[in-house]
Design a protein around this motif. Structure first.
Motif, PDB file in Angstrom:
ATOM      1  N   MET A 189      -4.752  -8.113  -1.460  1.00 53.38           N
ATOM      2  CA  MET A 189      -5.952  -7.087  -0.642  1.00 53.38           C
ATOM      3  C   MET A 189      -7.312  -7.501  -0.436  1.00 53.38           C
ATOM      4  N   PRO A 190      -7.748  -8.614  -0.989  1.00 49.09           N
ATOM      5  CA  PRO A 190      -9.159  -9.073  -0.099  1.00 49.09           C
ATOM      6  C   PRO A 190      -8.658  -9.652   0.700  1.00 49.09           C
ATOM      7  N   ILE A 191      -7.331 -10.464   1.014  1.00 47.31           N
ATOM      8  CA  ILE A 191      -6.450 -11.784   2.367  1.00 47.31           C
ATOM      9  C   ILE A 191      -5.103 -10.548   2.656  1.00 47.31           C
ATOM     10  N   PHE A 192      -5.359  -9.483   2.934  1.00 45.46           N
ATOM     11  CA  PHE A 192      -4.802  -9.070   3.905  1.00 45.46           C
ATOM     12  C   PHE A 192      -4.868  -9.156   4.871  1.00 45.46           C
ATOM     13  N   ASP A 193      -4.044  -9.423   6.373  1.00 49.20           N
ATOM     14  CA  ASP A 193      -4.188  -9.522   7.503  1.00 49.20           C
ATOM     15  C   ASP A 193      -3.495  -9.034   8.347  1.00 49.20           C
ATOM     16  N   LYS A 194      -2.926  -8.474   8.260  1.00 53.76           N
ATOM     17  CA  LYS A 194      -1.889  -7.740   9.191  1.00 53.76           C
ATOM     18  C   LYS A 194      -3.015  -6.935  10.152  1.00 53.76           C
ATOM     19  N   TYR A 195      -4.133  -6.408   9.389  1.00 53.52           N
ATOM     20  CA  TYR A 195      -4.726  -5.302  10.732  1.00 53.52           C
ATOM     21  C   TYR A 195      -5.597  -4.883   9.041  1.00 53.52           C
ATOM     22  N   ASP A 196      -6.619  -4.714  10.339  1.00 53.85           N
ATOM     23  CA  ASP A 196      -8.579  -4.242   9.993  1.00 53.85           C
ATOM     24  C   ASP A 196      -7.929  -3.176   8.704  1.00 53.85           C
ATOM     25  N   ASN A 197      -9.040  -2.926   7.478  1.00 51.04           N
ATOM     26  CA  ASN A 197      -8.887  -1.697   7.362  1.00 51.04           C
ATOM     27  C   ASN A 197     -10.306  -1.532   6.495  1.00 51.04           C
ATOM     28  N   GLY A 198     -10.530  -0.668   5.685  1.00 53.20           N
ATOM     29  CA  GLY A 198     -11.936  -0.214   5.064  1.00 53.20           C
ATOM     30  C   GLY A 198     -11.295  -0.536   3.664  1.00 53.20           C
ATOM     31  N   ILE A 199     -10.160  -0.649   3.005  1.00 55.55           N
ATOM     32  CA  ILE A 199     -10.368  -0.583   1.724  1.00 55.55           C
ATOM     33  C   ILE A 199     -10.337  -2.808   1.456  1.00 55.55           C
ATOM     34  N   THR A 200      -9.859  -3.877   3.024  1.00 57.13           N
ATOM     35  CA  THR A 200      -9.537  -4.715   2.126  1.00 57.13           C
ATOM     36  C   THR A 200     -10.925  -5.542   2.744  1.00 57.13           C
ATOM     37  N   ARG A 201     -11.749  -4.650   3.849  1.00 54.80           N
ATOM     38  CA  ARG A 201     -13.508  -4.802   3.795  1.00 54.80           C
ATOM     39  C   ARG A 201     -14.295  -5.423   2.109  1.00 54.80           C
ATOM     40  N   ILE A 202     -13.919  -3.579   1.509  1.00 52.41           N
ATOM     41  CA  ILE A 202     -14.762  -4.145   0.923  1.00 52.41           C
ATOM     42  C   ILE A 202     -14.070  -5.377  -0.511  1.00 52.41           C
ATOM     43  N   CYS A 203     -13.185  -5.061  -0.447  1.00 51.68           N
ATOM     44  CA  CYS A 203     -12.499  -6.005  -1.794  1.00 51.68           C
ATOM     45  C   CYS A 203     -12.936  -7.065  -1.448  1.00 51.68           C
TER      46      CYS A 203
END
Length: 432
Positions: A189-203
């Protein structure tokens, strides 16, 4: 050597372990008005498995809501097979499975903030529940398929919206859905880089364990009686480290969810059992939450993210269907041979769902594949007690071996249900 060939050489004999962990030797004492029914014919029949033989119910949302093709307003649930939601396919579903997973992907469930599709999903959940099928919601927090409108918010506002979403949906569905994949695929979740998204941002900002704590605390508060899962596809040591950190932090997890999409080939018995053993050491029940075994060509092994494999057509083949049937039987037998596993959810009854893969037990035209018949012969054949006539002894007793679950005994036009909950010997008094 492929995992398929390697597993053929493994000396794994699951059937005796299935009997050990999944069956009871029952002695039924039948009485009427306190008097044993001696020398009487009784009929004993299994009504339900304790083990959760699950499948997604995405395809049946339109059917459950009485929608025609023109009613759906272009809505599609992630993983929904194109022509799978017919009554004919639903009948096949209910004749095999006893546990459903419904989609709560935030971006599809609430595409416009404040306008969730609650009634549509609630109607579907009740449709399953009315047919005796418990339902799990999937998922409450996930970086993929999340709501686009989160991107307009600050990180603090995103976190607040995520907590509020959990509280709202778990409260709205309480009593109908009391099992949830609370957070999905948090390892990446915190290193997901396919596209920007709100949940990755907060994680990324708060870290994995605080993120898990936030969503589990909200879920536990919203429905203290719910069964809450941590779910992931990453079967590496990274998931083990996450689990250990979560448990050491005092966060209560009810069930560990393990994904096993096998688009790149069957895991084999040895890998499957080794994986279960690694995660069973935490003392938590294990659910295999997402499984697919394809009946067409195998996805190339160089594909790292399964979602990257997008091809125009992925047909089922006779050879692939024979292989799938064999592997499905072996996989289910392996899971039932391990006492830690309590549920298995197959990711789509029909072909053409996720990635367009031929992963279903039913072809796109609605006809069952050999895998459906093979699994059905286990779940409702070898592992099932059909209505069976027995004669009580002088003390009103009958004895039988049965898989754990719910049963019904009938005599003289009267019926009573009882359950076999634990393996081993079971003394069951029933009063008609």
């Amino acid at each position: 050597m492929s995992s398929h060939l390697a597993s053929d050489s493994g000396a794994v004999a699951p059937d005796p372990l299935i009997r050990k962990h999944r069956t009871a030797a029952a002695t039924l004492t039948v009485t009427a008005n306190g008097t044993p029914l001696a020398g009487q014919e009784v009929v004993v029949a299994q009504r339900r498995h304790k083990f959760l033989f699950g499948c997604i119910g995405f395809d049946f949302i339109p059917l459950a809501n009485g929608e025609t093709t023109t009613d759906a307003d272009g809505r599609r649930s992630l993983g929904e097979a194109p022509a799978a939601g017919s009554q004919q396919v639903a009948d096949l579903w209910f004749d095999l499975f006893n546990f459903a997973t419904l989609p709560f992907y935030w971006g599809q469930f609430e595409p416009v903030r404040g306008r969730p599709h609650t009634e549509r999903l609630l109607t579907t959940a009740r449709w399953f529940a009315d047919r005796g099928v418990p339902v799990k919601g999937h998922p409450l927090a996930w970086h993929t398929e999340t709501a686009d409108w989160l991107m307009d918010l600050s990180n603090a506002e995103i976190a607040k919206a995520q907590v509020e979403r959990i509280r709202r949906d778990m409260t709205d569905f309480a009593g109908v859905i009391d099992m949830w994949d609370v957070i999905n695929e948090v390892v990446i979740m915190p290193i997901f880089d396919k596209y920007d998204n709100g949940i990755t941002r907060i994680c990324r900002e708060m870290g994995r364990i605080p993120m898990v704590r936030m969503v589990f605390d909200a879920a536990r508060e919203a429905n203290p009686h719910a069964t809450l899962l941590l779910n992931d596809f990453d079967m590496s040591a990274a998931y083990e480290c996450l689990i250990e950190g979560v448990l050491e932090a005092g966060i209560k997890i009810d069930v560990l969810g393990l994904q096993s999409h096998m688009h790149q080939g069957y895991w084999g018995e040895e890998k499957t059992l080794a994986t279960i053993d690694r995660f069973a050491r935490y003392g938590l029940p294990i659910h295999f939450t997402e499984t697919t075994i394809v009946s067409g060509h195998i996805m190339p092994e160089e594909i790292v993210d399964l979602n990257d494999y997008q091809i125009p057509e992925w047909p089922t083949t006779p050879e692939g269907e024979a292989r799938q049937a064999d592997e499905v039987v072996r996989h289910y037998k392996t899971l039932l041979s391990h006492p830690a596993v309590e549920a298995m959810t197959y990711w789509g009854l029909s072909d053409g769902g996720w990635l367009g893969a031929p992963g279903g037990f039913v072809r796109a035209d609605g006809t069952p594949k050999p895998s459906y018949d093979a699994l059905h012969s286990l779940v409702k054949g070898e592992w099932w007690l059909p209505p069976t006539t027995m004669v009580t002894d002088a003390d009103g007793r009958v004895r039988f071996d049965g898989f754990l679950g719910e049963y019904e005994v009938t005599a003289g036009g009267r019926s009573v249900t009882f359950t076999l909950d634990e393996p081993g010997n079971a003394e069951v008094p029933v009063s008609l």
